[in-house]
Write an enzyme that holds these catalytic residues in place. Sequence first.
Site, PDB file in Angstrom:
ATOM      1  N   LYS A 222       0.765  -1.219  -0.104  1.00  0.00           N
ATOM      2  CA  LYS A 222      -0.635   0.077   0.094  1.00  0.00           C
ATOM      3  C   LYS A 222       0.801   1.011   0.089  1.00  0.00           C
ATOM      4  CE  LYS A 222      -2.204   2.009   3.643  1.00  0.00           C
ATOM      5  NZ  LYS A 222      -1.973   3.668   4.086  1.00  0.00           N
TER       6      LYS A 222
ATOM      7  N   LYS B 182      -7.207   8.482  -1.265  1.00  0.00           N
ATOM      8  CA  LYS B 182      -9.025   8.479  -0.450  1.00  0.00           C
ATOM      9  C   LYS B 182      -9.446   9.474  -1.113  1.00  0.00           C
ATOM     10  CE  LYS B 182      -8.020   6.979   3.808  1.00  0.00           C
ATOM     11  NZ  LYS B 182      -6.842   6.771   3.968  1.00  0.00           N
TER      12      LYS B 182
ATOM     13  N   ARG C 126       3.037  -1.164  11.174  1.00  0.00           N
ATOM     14  CA  ARG C 126       4.474  -1.037  11.624  1.00  0.00           C
ATOM     15  C   ARG C 126       4.101  -2.827  11.875  1.00  0.00           C
ATOM     16  NH1 ARG C 126       1.390   3.140  14.724  1.00  0.00           N
ATOM     17  NH2 ARG C 126      -0.235   2.329  13.920  1.00  0.00           N
TER      18      ARG C 126
ATOM     19  N   ASP D  19     -13.937  14.916  -4.294  1.00  0.00           N
ATOM     20  CA  ASP D  19     -13.951  16.598  -4.886  1.00  0.00           C
ATOM     21  C   ASP D  19     -15.274  16.405  -6.268  1.00  0.00           C
ATOM     22  OD1 ASP D  19     -13.608  18.981  -6.168  1.00  0.00           O
ATOM     23  OD2 ASP D  19     -11.363  18.639  -5.886  1.00  0.00           O
TER      24      ASP D  19
ATOM     25  N   ASP E  41      -3.672   4.620  -1.687  1.00  0.00           N
ATOM     26  CA  ASP E  41      -4.457   5.266  -0.747  1.00  0.00           C
ATOM     27  C   ASP E  41      -4.457   6.167  -0.748  1.00  0.00           C
ATOM     28  OD1 ASP E  41      -5.881   5.075   1.573  1.00  0.00           O
ATOM     29  OD2 ASP E  41      -4.564   4.425   3.144  1.00  0.00           O
TER      30      ASP E  41
ATOM     31  N   THR F 262     -11.895   6.297  10.457  1.00  0.00           N
ATOM     32  CA  THR F 262     -11.633   4.408  12.338  1.00  0.00           C
ATOM     33  C   THR F 262     -11.526   6.287  13.450  1.00  0.00           C
ATOM     34  OG1 THR F 262      -9.222   4.532  11.714  1.00  0.00           O
ATOM     35  CG2 THR F 262     -11.575   3.247  11.785  1.00  0.00           C
TER      36      THR F 262
HETATM   37  O1  C5P Z   1       0.896   0.723  11.076  1.00  0.00           O
HETATM   38  P1  C5P Z   1      -0.498  -0.058  10.949  1.00  0.00           P
HETATM   39  O2  C5P Z   1      -0.550  -1.498  10.793  1.00  0.00           O
HETATM   40  O3  C5P Z   1      -1.002   0.631  12.231  1.00  0.00           O
HETATM   41  O4  C5P Z   1      -0.352   0.623   9.606  1.00  0.00           O
HETATM   42  C1  C5P Z   1      -2.478   0.369   8.863  1.00  0.00           C
HETATM   43  C2  C5P Z   1      -2.627   1.461   8.073  1.00  0.00           C
HETATM   44  O5  C5P Z   1      -3.998   0.930   7.552  1.00  0.00           O
HETATM   45  C3  C5P Z   1      -1.524   2.788   7.369  1.00  0.00           C
HETATM   46  O6  C5P Z   1      -0.807   3.026   6.427  1.00  0.00           O
HETATM   47  C4  C5P Z   1      -3.342   3.782   7.850  1.00  0.00           C
HETATM   48  O7  C5P Z   1      -2.648   5.206   7.076  1.00  0.00           O
HETATM   49  C5  C5P Z   1      -4.262   2.984   7.701  1.00  0.00           C
HETATM   50  N1  C5P Z   1      -5.866   2.869   8.141  1.00  0.00           N
HETATM   51  C6  C5P Z   1      -6.068   2.985   9.534  1.00  0.00           C
HETATM   52  N2  C5P Z   1      -7.439   2.999   9.585  1.00  0.00           N
HETATM   53  C7  C5P Z   1      -8.015   3.207   8.595  1.00  0.00           C
HETATM   54  C8  C5P Z   1      -7.625   3.593   7.531  1.00  0.00           C
HETATM   55  C9  C5P Z   1      -6.339   3.172   7.100  1.00  0.00           C
HETATM   56  O8  C5P Z   1      -5.383   2.726  10.259  1.00  0.00           O
HETATM   57  N3  C5P Z   1      -9.547   3.184   9.348  1.00  0.00           N
END
Ligand code: C5P
Length: 232
Positions: free
Chosen positions: A32, A61, A211, A64, A59, A119
């Site tokens: 991603k 998003k 992460r 517009d 990603d 979220t």
């Molecule tokens: O590091 P982590 O596993 O928390 O990363 C989750 C990824 O998913 C990040 O790129 C974050 O921006 C994305 N994301 C999220 N929650 C959402 C939409 C996207 O954590 N509702």
Amino acid sequence: MGKDVIIACDFPSKEKTLAFLDKFEGKKPFVKIGMELFYAEGPSIVREIKARGHKIFLDLKLHDIPNTVKSAMKVLSSLDVDMTNLHASGAMPMMQGALEGLTRADGTRPILIAVTQLTSTDQETMERDLLIREPIAEVVMHYASNAKTAGLDGVVCSPLEAGKVHERCGKDFVTVTPGVRFADGDVGYQKRVMTPAEANRIGSDYIVVGRPITAAEDPVAAYERCCREFIG
Ligand code: C5P
């Protein structure tokens, strides 16, 4: 729809991203690319990772007026990404415009999914800032349903919502779920988390994992563990 683990490459530069991907040697995980990396490096980072043989979820998003989103999606489609997204709150004409823009001359197009409510938005924020007074769970399901009616392929949602989205929109409607953590891992800033195995049980089609893989001592081993737990 094939289940897969998507690695969130939340890195600030091309150098850091490619050094991370080099660790995978022959393997080509689905990655991603988000706003940070795309705005830092531009479309060339997409072309470069694609040329290395990875599938890409871009990603960005989009949100517009329909005509602008349609034109922007045409550009993203020409980058040959595999999946991209927009905000369902941009409403039906915008989602339909996006689909038109994404569809290539040969009829193929990337998977298009919608963000329902971020979220980071909770019931209180939604009522206070957006003047939306319905329960947030219903708003999420309504937006998912709009995305389906507009012809989109699925939504980004919490793994906790994936089962309900499938009940409402059908099992082929794709659910892409972040918020995944190993049972023995740090939760970080994610509030509502699930393990890869739980996300699989509840019916997520794709999990987005950042992460727990990117910050692991051995990212390749962490990715493989994630695939084992999620796909089997
Ligand atoms: O590091 P982590 O596993 O928390 O990363 C989750 C990824 O998913 C990040 O790129 C974050 O921006 C994305 N994301 C999220 N929650 C959402 C939409 C996207 O954590 N509702």
